[in-house]
Design an enzyme around this catalytic site. Structure first.
Site, PDB file in Angstrom:
ATOM      1  N   LYS A 185       0.163   4.300  -0.161  1.00  0.00           N
ATOM      2  CA  LYS A 185      -0.416   5.502   0.459  1.00  0.00           C
ATOM      3  C   LYS A 185      -0.175   6.720  -0.458  1.00  0.00           C
ATOM      4  O   LYS A 185      -0.143   6.544  -1.675  1.00  0.00           O
ATOM      5  CB  LYS A 185       0.139   5.689   1.873  1.00  0.00           C
ATOM      6  CG  LYS A 185      -0.009   4.392   2.691  1.00  0.00           C
ATOM      7  CD  LYS A 185       0.264   4.523   4.147  1.00  0.00           C
ATOM      8  CE  LYS A 185       0.066   3.170   4.810  1.00  0.00           C
ATOM      9  NZ  LYS A 185       0.225   3.190   6.252  1.00  0.00           N
ATOM     10  N   GLU A 197      -6.332   4.763   8.223  1.00  0.00           N
ATOM     11  CA  GLU A 197      -6.142   6.187   7.907  1.00  0.00           C
ATOM     12  C   GLU A 197      -7.425   6.785   7.342  1.00  0.00           C
ATOM     13  O   GLU A 197      -7.734   7.954   7.572  1.00  0.00           O
ATOM     14  CB  GLU A 197      -4.940   6.359   6.947  1.00  0.00           C
ATOM     15  CG  GLU A 197      -3.626   6.167   7.700  1.00  0.00           C
ATOM     16  CD  GLU A 197      -2.514   5.515   6.898  1.00  0.00           C
ATOM     17  OE1 GLU A 197      -2.553   5.549   5.660  1.00  0.00           O
ATOM     18  OE2 GLU A 197      -1.593   4.953   7.539  1.00  0.00           O
ATOM     19  N   GLU A 251      -4.994  -4.849  10.682  1.00  0.00           N
ATOM     20  CA  GLU A 251      -3.961  -3.830  10.819  1.00  0.00           C
ATOM     21  C   GLU A 251      -4.146  -3.104  12.145  1.00  0.00           C
ATOM     22  O   GLU A 251      -4.919  -2.130  12.224  1.00  0.00           O
ATOM     23  CB  GLU A 251      -4.042  -2.821   9.658  1.00  0.00           C
ATOM     24  CG  GLU A 251      -3.751  -3.439   8.311  1.00  0.00           C
ATOM     25  CD  GLU A 251      -3.114  -2.441   7.351  1.00  0.00           C
ATOM     26  OE1 GLU A 251      -2.081  -2.786   6.765  1.00  0.00           O
ATOM     27  OE2 GLU A 251      -3.627  -1.311   7.210  1.00  0.00           O
ATOM     28  N   ASN A 284       0.874  -1.168   0.000  1.00  0.00           N
ATOM     29  CA  ASN A 284       0.000   0.000   0.000  1.00  0.00           C
ATOM     30  C   ASN A 284       0.915   1.223   0.000  1.00  0.00           C
ATOM     31  O   ASN A 284       1.545   1.530   1.003  1.00  0.00           O
ATOM     32  CB  ASN A 284      -0.884  -0.026   1.259  1.00  0.00           C
ATOM     33  CG  ASN A 284      -1.692   1.249   1.429  1.00  0.00           C
ATOM     34  OD1 ASN A 284      -1.763   2.081   0.527  1.00  0.00           O
ATOM     35  ND2 ASN A 284      -2.300   1.413   2.599  1.00  0.00           N
ATOM     36  N   GLY A 326       3.115   2.151  10.788  1.00  0.00           N
ATOM     37  CA  GLY A 326       4.089   3.237  10.632  1.00  0.00           C
ATOM     38  C   GLY A 326       4.858   3.561  11.901  1.00  0.00           C
ATOM     39  O   GLY A 326       5.520   4.588  11.979  1.00  0.00           O
ATOM     40  N   HIS A 373      -9.284   1.334   5.447  1.00  0.00           N
ATOM     41  CA  HIS A 373      -7.957   1.487   6.045  1.00  0.00           C
ATOM     42  C   HIS A 373      -8.069   2.412   7.263  1.00  0.00           C
ATOM     43  O   HIS A 373      -8.858   3.359   7.250  1.00  0.00           O
ATOM     44  CB  HIS A 373      -6.978   2.062   5.016  1.00  0.00           C
ATOM     45  CG  HIS A 373      -5.566   1.981   5.492  1.00  0.00           C
ATOM     46  ND1 HIS A 373      -5.038   2.893   6.367  1.00  0.00           N
ATOM     47  CD2 HIS A 373      -4.596   1.065   5.254  1.00  0.00           C
ATOM     48  CE1 HIS A 373      -3.785   2.544   6.644  1.00  0.00           C
ATOM     49  NE2 HIS A 373      -3.492   1.439   5.978  1.00  0.00           N
ATOM     50  N   SER A 398       3.963  -2.302  10.178  1.00  0.00           N
ATOM     51  CA  SER A 398       5.421  -2.391  10.311  1.00  0.00           C
ATOM     52  C   SER A 398       5.990  -3.743   9.872  1.00  0.00           C
ATOM     53  O   SER A 398       6.899  -4.272  10.517  1.00  0.00           O
ATOM     54  CB  SER A 398       5.850  -2.049  11.738  1.00  0.00           C
ATOM     55  OG  SER A 398       5.484  -0.718  12.046  1.00  0.00           O
TER      56      SER A 398
HETATM   57  P1  13P Z   1       3.402   0.314   7.636  1.00  0.00           P
HETATM   58  O1  13P Z   1       3.897  -0.956   7.002  1.00  0.00           O
HETATM   59  O2  13P Z   1       4.134   1.539   7.191  1.00  0.00           O
HETATM   60  O3  13P Z   1       3.321   0.176   9.130  1.00  0.00           O
HETATM   61  O4  13P Z   1       1.882   0.539   7.132  1.00  0.00           O
HETATM   62  C1  13P Z   1       0.993  -0.514   7.189  1.00  0.00           C
HETATM   63  C2  13P Z   1      -0.232  -0.152   6.451  1.00  0.00           C
HETATM   64  O5  13P Z   1      -0.945   0.751   6.845  1.00  0.00           O
HETATM   65  C3  13P Z   1      -0.540  -0.875   5.209  1.00  0.00           C
HETATM   66  O6  13P Z   1      -1.822  -0.612   4.767  1.00  0.00           O
END
Ligand code: 13P
Length: 250
Positions: free
Chosen positions: A12, A97, A167, A10, A173, A95, A213
């Site tokens: 982003k 976010e 997740e 992903n 992150g 997601h 992560s």
């Molecule tokens: P990270 O791998 O940067 O922690 O992000 C995970 C994520 O949100 C994938 O959709």
């Protein structure tokens, strides 16, 4: 048919059209003989180039979001049918976010899942608890609520085309990956939710991905867990060499 693992990236809000094209061209030869299905979700603006670059490779291209309506006065939005006609195959929905920064709730996500299925896109439904919810022992309650409300009204037939991604928000992150024990414990709980909600066959076949992560140094241990069928990678999917390492280790 054997169930293949899925490694999904992903991106982003990262990468221009040129970056995306270069990434895919560099990645493709490195993962030619991998065992997993490889998914990448670029930004809307890089979808077209990514689809072109991924032709004749084993890389599957998807989107990071969509709206639940087909068309109309929704400034700035993209519909499922726009994605489908472009050649996109899957879409990430719910997601954290989107849930936390853009205030998307379960009922909106549910409408998007229904629309994505109608439009022939494979939804990756993300669910996950915050640090606060985990410390208040509410993880299972939150996941059950997100799972049931986001998949309300979905038939068994449609459920066969859905992927779930666990997740945990506290692991996204942050560099704080859930230990493989924590992840497996939650994945087993989700597997049981699928069984309760649908049936044994669907519970067995539905992919449950772990995200938060994921890096080359923790992917193998995560993938060894019985109920982890793949990973959804954010930060570590932005560098083609690192992502290739994850794909080849999964
Ligand atoms: P990270 O791998 O940067 O922690 O992000 C995970 C994520 O949100 C994938 O959709």
């Amino acid at each position: 048919m054997e169930k293949k693992n899925i490694v999904a990236g992903n991106w982003k809000m990262n990468k221009t059209q040129k970056d995306a094209e270069e990434f895919i061209k560099n990645l493709a030869p490195l993962i030619k003989s991998c065992r997993s299905s490889v998914y990448i979700a670029p930004s809307f603006t890089a979808l077209s180039q990514s689809l072109d670059a991924a032709k004749e490779t084993n890389i599957i291209i998807g989107a990071q979001n969509m709206h639940d309506e087909t068309d109309g006065a929704f400034t700035g939005e993209i519909s499922g049918i726009m994605l489908k006609t472009l050649g996109v195959e899957f879409v990430i929905l719910g997601h954290s976010e989107r849930r936390h920064i853009f205030n998307e709730d379960n009922s909106f996500i549910n409408r998007k899942v229904i629309r994505a299925l109608k439009d022939g896109l494979e939804p990756i439904l993300c669910i996950g608890e915050t640090q606060k919810e985990r410390s208040e022992n509410k993880t299972e309650e939150v996941l059950e609520e997100q799972f049931c409300a986001s998949l309300k009204g979905i038939s068994k037939e449609d459920a066969q085309n859905i992927i779930v991604a666990y997740e945990p928000v506290w692991a996204i992150g942050t560099g704080k990956t859930a230990t493989s024990e924590i992840a497996e414990h939650v994945h087993l709980f989700i597997r049981k939710l699928i069984l309760k909600h649908f049936d044994k066959e669907i519970a067995k076949n539905m992919h449950i991905l772990y995200g938060g992560s994921v890096k080359p140094n923790n992917v193998e241990e995560l993938m060894q867990q019985e109920n982890i069928d793949g990973v959804l990678v954010g930060g570590a999917s932005l560098d083609y060499k690192i992502f290739a390492e994850i794909v080849n280790k999964a």
